[in-house]
Design an enzyme around this catalytic site. Structure first.
Site, PDB file in Angstrom:
ATOM      1  N   ARG A  37      40.615  27.493  40.361  1.00 54.81           N
ATOM      2  CA  ARG A  37      39.596  28.251  39.631  1.00 54.81           C
ATOM      3  C   ARG A  37      39.041  27.460  38.449  1.00 54.81           C
ATOM      4  O   ARG A  37      37.857  27.579  38.125  1.00 54.81           O
ATOM      5  CB  ARG A  37      40.152  29.579  39.165  1.00 54.81           C
ATOM      6  CG  ARG A  37      40.255  30.531  40.345  1.00 54.81           C
ATOM      7  CD  ARG A  37      40.651  31.907  39.911  1.00 54.81           C
ATOM      8  NE  ARG A  37      40.496  32.821  41.025  1.00 54.81           N
ATOM      9  CZ  ARG A  37      41.258  33.892  41.212  1.00 54.81           C
ATOM     10  NH1 ARG A  37      42.224  34.174  40.353  1.00 54.81           N
ATOM     11  NH2 ARG A  37      41.053  34.690  42.227  1.00 54.81           N
ATOM     12  N   LYS A 199      43.543  47.348  57.453  1.00 56.57           N
ATOM     13  CA  LYS A 199      43.037  48.702  57.665  1.00 56.57           C
ATOM     14  C   LYS A 199      41.547  48.736  57.971  1.00 56.57           C
ATOM     15  O   LYS A 199      40.768  48.049  57.317  1.00 56.57           O
ATOM     16  CB  LYS A 199      43.247  49.519  56.391  1.00 56.57           C
ATOM     17  CG  LYS A 199      44.655  50.017  56.185  1.00 56.57           C
ATOM     18  CD  LYS A 199      44.727  50.600  54.807  1.00 56.57           C
ATOM     19  CE  LYS A 199      45.380  51.957  54.760  1.00 56.57           C
ATOM     20  NZ  LYS A 199      45.258  52.507  53.398  1.00 56.57           N
ATOM     21  N   GLY A 352      40.516  37.209  50.117  1.00 54.99           N
ATOM     22  CA  GLY A 352      41.604  36.421  49.545  1.00 54.99           C
ATOM     23  C   GLY A 352      42.567  35.894  50.590  1.00 54.99           C
ATOM     24  O   GLY A 352      42.893  34.703  50.623  1.00 54.99           O
ATOM     25  N   GLY A 375      37.616  40.220  45.971  1.00 58.70           N
ATOM     26  CA  GLY A 375      36.969  41.535  45.860  1.00 58.70           C
ATOM     27  C   GLY A 375      35.462  41.415  45.764  1.00 58.70           C
ATOM     28  O   GLY A 375      34.718  42.180  46.389  1.00 58.70           O
TER      29      GLY A 375
END
Ligand code: ADP
Ligand code: MG
Length: 643
Positions: A37, A199, A352, A375
């Site tokens: 990062r 999911k 991720g 996200g």
């Protein structure tokens, strides 16, 4: 990308507040475990150093929840940053909006850096507290957003501060948005989307959005079993998202209706239990045995998916194909990663776990783009507005003022008007269009040749030619030198039975002939009083743009006419007009993405005149006007143009 970037502004000697994502994992001894990062933020930091900015970096790290937690200090990051750029002076402020930070910011010279302490030591950060945002903004002249990982959050440092400073994107955000934005808005085809993970419910937004854009959708991961269940198959002990069974049925129907090829695994690897040592085997999709759970796609599916992926021009992948963390169930994810690496089209990975899988298998450097924001990239793939991006300044749109003469001006009157107008508007810095009645066009066209005035028509028929007594086609107009055409004006909707469908047909005809349509939308007084303005405008825009390609949509201009404000003495306030045009822009954004929406010009058409033009044109959403009565008087029209 239609947002301003650091390249678009001058930073020399300016104090620049940069929101970066330095949320790196630290071990117990405060050592940085993964510095990717920090590296991701380097291009922007280097650019600002080289261009002589005074740089104030800020970031969060971990989840200190509004309290000072020493183990979550950014001090180790400051140290590492200094090692990466040893010749740049870097100081570390031990607070965010306290005395130390203030003093260190004040002491900055050109090309120097101060890193502030963890933003989330203040609860105000995540609450997007305006006072806190103002305090951050007070350090700087310019705000640069480069923390893609947090742009989906509306926090003080990601969104709030943009209200108080000119706000532009850094290079990381620019890259994320341009690569993913292009893939979603204007993909090279075939476009293959791959979705996996746990999911269905988590990914419903992504699936729904990608279904609208892709040609083929490959499903893997645990979510496959919910689809099988929906098909009435038995799935043994596999993970089932039973609340999403109906959804799966719906998605399969949607895919069918849209002509999207939705592919489910044709075989799976099943195991006695969720463990690396469990007894496991590959079985066909419709023969999953009781007492076993599915943990990966099978070899036949891997081969099928790899084949489809290799033929793609655009690939977007989110979610692993199986439990790749356990070696026996990693093969499916690995095969898909390899196929992406070998695919010659543009390959994009968001999410991720998917990103870490590709890294783990060593294919990362052969993927075109691995999103740095888990996200944030998911929300982007869902087609959501990212607050930290929405808050950035868009590249300015060139204003356009179009005069609609309606059924006024004989040819001789037109001649007089235009000769008076030409010298008055010659220095305009916006586009100027006049829309005379059809019969005046052959007279006005040669007069405006070589001037900055462009010629528009007030309507156009949708057919190219034929038995349509009294009508004029788009190519007839184009041949006369017409470049713009008003379509769906409220008077045409009101008196001549114009509908969203006929508007759409005319828009297509105009675009096909190379004309720029100026599409009118707007609500009547009754509709306004019934509170249905926003929905109505959205329906009108959807109707007018139905079936338009991205490129065609971007060439179109919209004019918002509040019909209740025309000739009634009522007027929309500048703010009201601005708000409504924002609503229209949001509709375009839903259809074509943020970039298209940021670039599209939307005019105001509710009695704009010499008196009110200045205020309306100053509003950020309003890109000019469609001028009625005031366009008949050269001095008034010129004032609207120049003001
Ligand atoms: P991403 O982070 O890329 O968006 P997700 O978080 O949605 O991906 O899903 C990743 C998780 O899904 C992984 O931890 C993986 O082990 C799990 N997973 C994939 N397939 C299965 C399966 N068949 N059964 C259980 N878990 C699975
Ligand atoms: Mg995940």
């Amino acid at each position: 990308m239609n947002k301003l970037t650091v390249r678009d502004i001058s930073v020399l000697g300016k104090r620049v507040l940069v929101r970066v994502d330095f949320n790196v994992p630290l071990d117990a001894e405060q050592h940085i475990e993964d510095e990717s990062r920090i590296l991701g933020a380097m291009p922007t930091i280097r650019y600002l150093v080289e261009n002589g900015a005074k740089i104030i970096l800020c970031s969060h790290l971990g989840r200190p929840k509004g309290k000072v937690v020493p183990s979550m200090s950014l001090a180790p990051v400051a140290k590492r940053l200094q090692e990466l750029i040893p010749d740049v002076k870097i100081s570390f402020a031990t607070d965010v909006i306290g005395e130390d930070a203030k003093a260190k910011v004040a002491a900055l010279n050109n090309g120097e850096i101060v890193l502030l302490e963890n933003l989330r030591f203040h609860a105000e950060e995540e609450k997007n507290d305006p006072e806190f945002a103002k305090a951050l903004a007070s350090y700087a002249d310019i705000y640069v957003s480069d923390a893609f990982g947090t742009v989906h959050r509306s926090h003080a440092s990601t969104e709030g501060v943009a209200h108080y400073l000119p706000a532009v994107a850094g290079f990381l955000i620019e890259k994320e948005l341009s690569v993913m934005g292009k893939a979603l808005a204007n993909p090279e085809r075939p476009f293959v989307a791959i979705l996996g993970g746990k999911k269905v419910a988590d990914k419903i937004g992504v699936i729904t959005n990608l279904l609208k854009k892709c040609d083929t959708l490959l499903i893997g991961g645990a979510m496959s079993y919910t689809f099988y269940k929906a098909m009435g198959l038995s799935i043994g002990n596999s993970l089932l998202d039973d609340k999403s069974i109906d959804l799966a049925v719906q998605l399969m129907a949607d895919a069918k209706a849209r002509g999207v090829r939705l592919v489910l695994p044709i075989d799976c690897v099943v195991a006695k239990e969720f463990s690396a040592d469990a007894e496991h085997m590959a079985v066909p999709y419709d023969a999953m045995p009781d007492g076993y759970e599915g943990l990966d796609i099978g070899p036949a599916t891997s081969a099928l998916y790899a084949d489809i992926i290799k033929g793609a021009k655009t690939v977007v992948w989110n979610g692993p194909m199986g439990v790749f963390e356990l070696e026996p169930y990693a093969a499916g994810t690995k095969a898909v990663a390899k196929a992406c690496a070998e695919c010659e089209g543009v390959t994009i990975i968001g999410g991720g776990d998917s990103a870490s899988a590709v890294n783990q298998f060593g294919y990362a450097d052969r993927i075109d783009h691995i999103s740095t924001g888990g996200g944030a990239s998911l929300e982007f793939l869902e087609g959501q507005v990212l607050p930290g991006v929405a808050a950035l300044n868009a590249k300015p749109r060139k204003k356009l003022i179009a005069g609609n003469w309606k059924m006024n001006m004989t040819t001789s009157e037109a001649e007089a008007l235009v000769s008076e107008l030409i010298p008055l508007v010659k220095d305009a810095d916006c586009d100027v269009v006049v829309c005379p009645p059809y019969v005046d066009i052959p007279v006005v066209a040669p007069m405006i040749k070589g001037t900055n005035i462009k010629l528009g028509a007030q309507n156009v028929h949708w057919a190219e030619k034929g038995a349509f007594t009294g009508e004029i086609s788009a190519c007839m107009l184009a041949e006369l030198g017409v470049s713009h055409v008003i379509i769906g004006h409220s008077e045409r909707r009101q008196y001549f039975g114009e509908t969203d469908a006929t508007v759409n047909a005319r828009v297509k005809a105009a675009l096909a002939a190379g004309l720029t349509p100026i599409v009118c939308v707007g609500e009547t007084l009754e509709q306004r009083e019934a509170g249905i303005t926003d929905d109505l405008l959205a329906a009108q825009v959807n109707g007018a743009f139905d079936g338009l390609s991205m490129d065609d949509a971007c060439r179109t201009v919209i004019a918002y006419e509040p019909i209740w404000a025309i000739g009634t003495g009522k007027t929309a306030s500048d703010e009201e007009a601005n708000r409504t045009i924002r609503v229209i822009r949001n509709t375009v954004e839903k259809l074509y993405g943020m970039d298209a929406a940021d670039g599209l010009r939307i005019l105001y058409g509710g009695s704009m005149n010499a008196k009110n033009a200045h205020g309306l044109k100053a509003m950020p959403q309003i890109d000019g006007g469609l001028i009625g009565g005031a366009s008949l008087k050269p001095a008034d029209f010129a004032k609207v143009v120049l003001d």
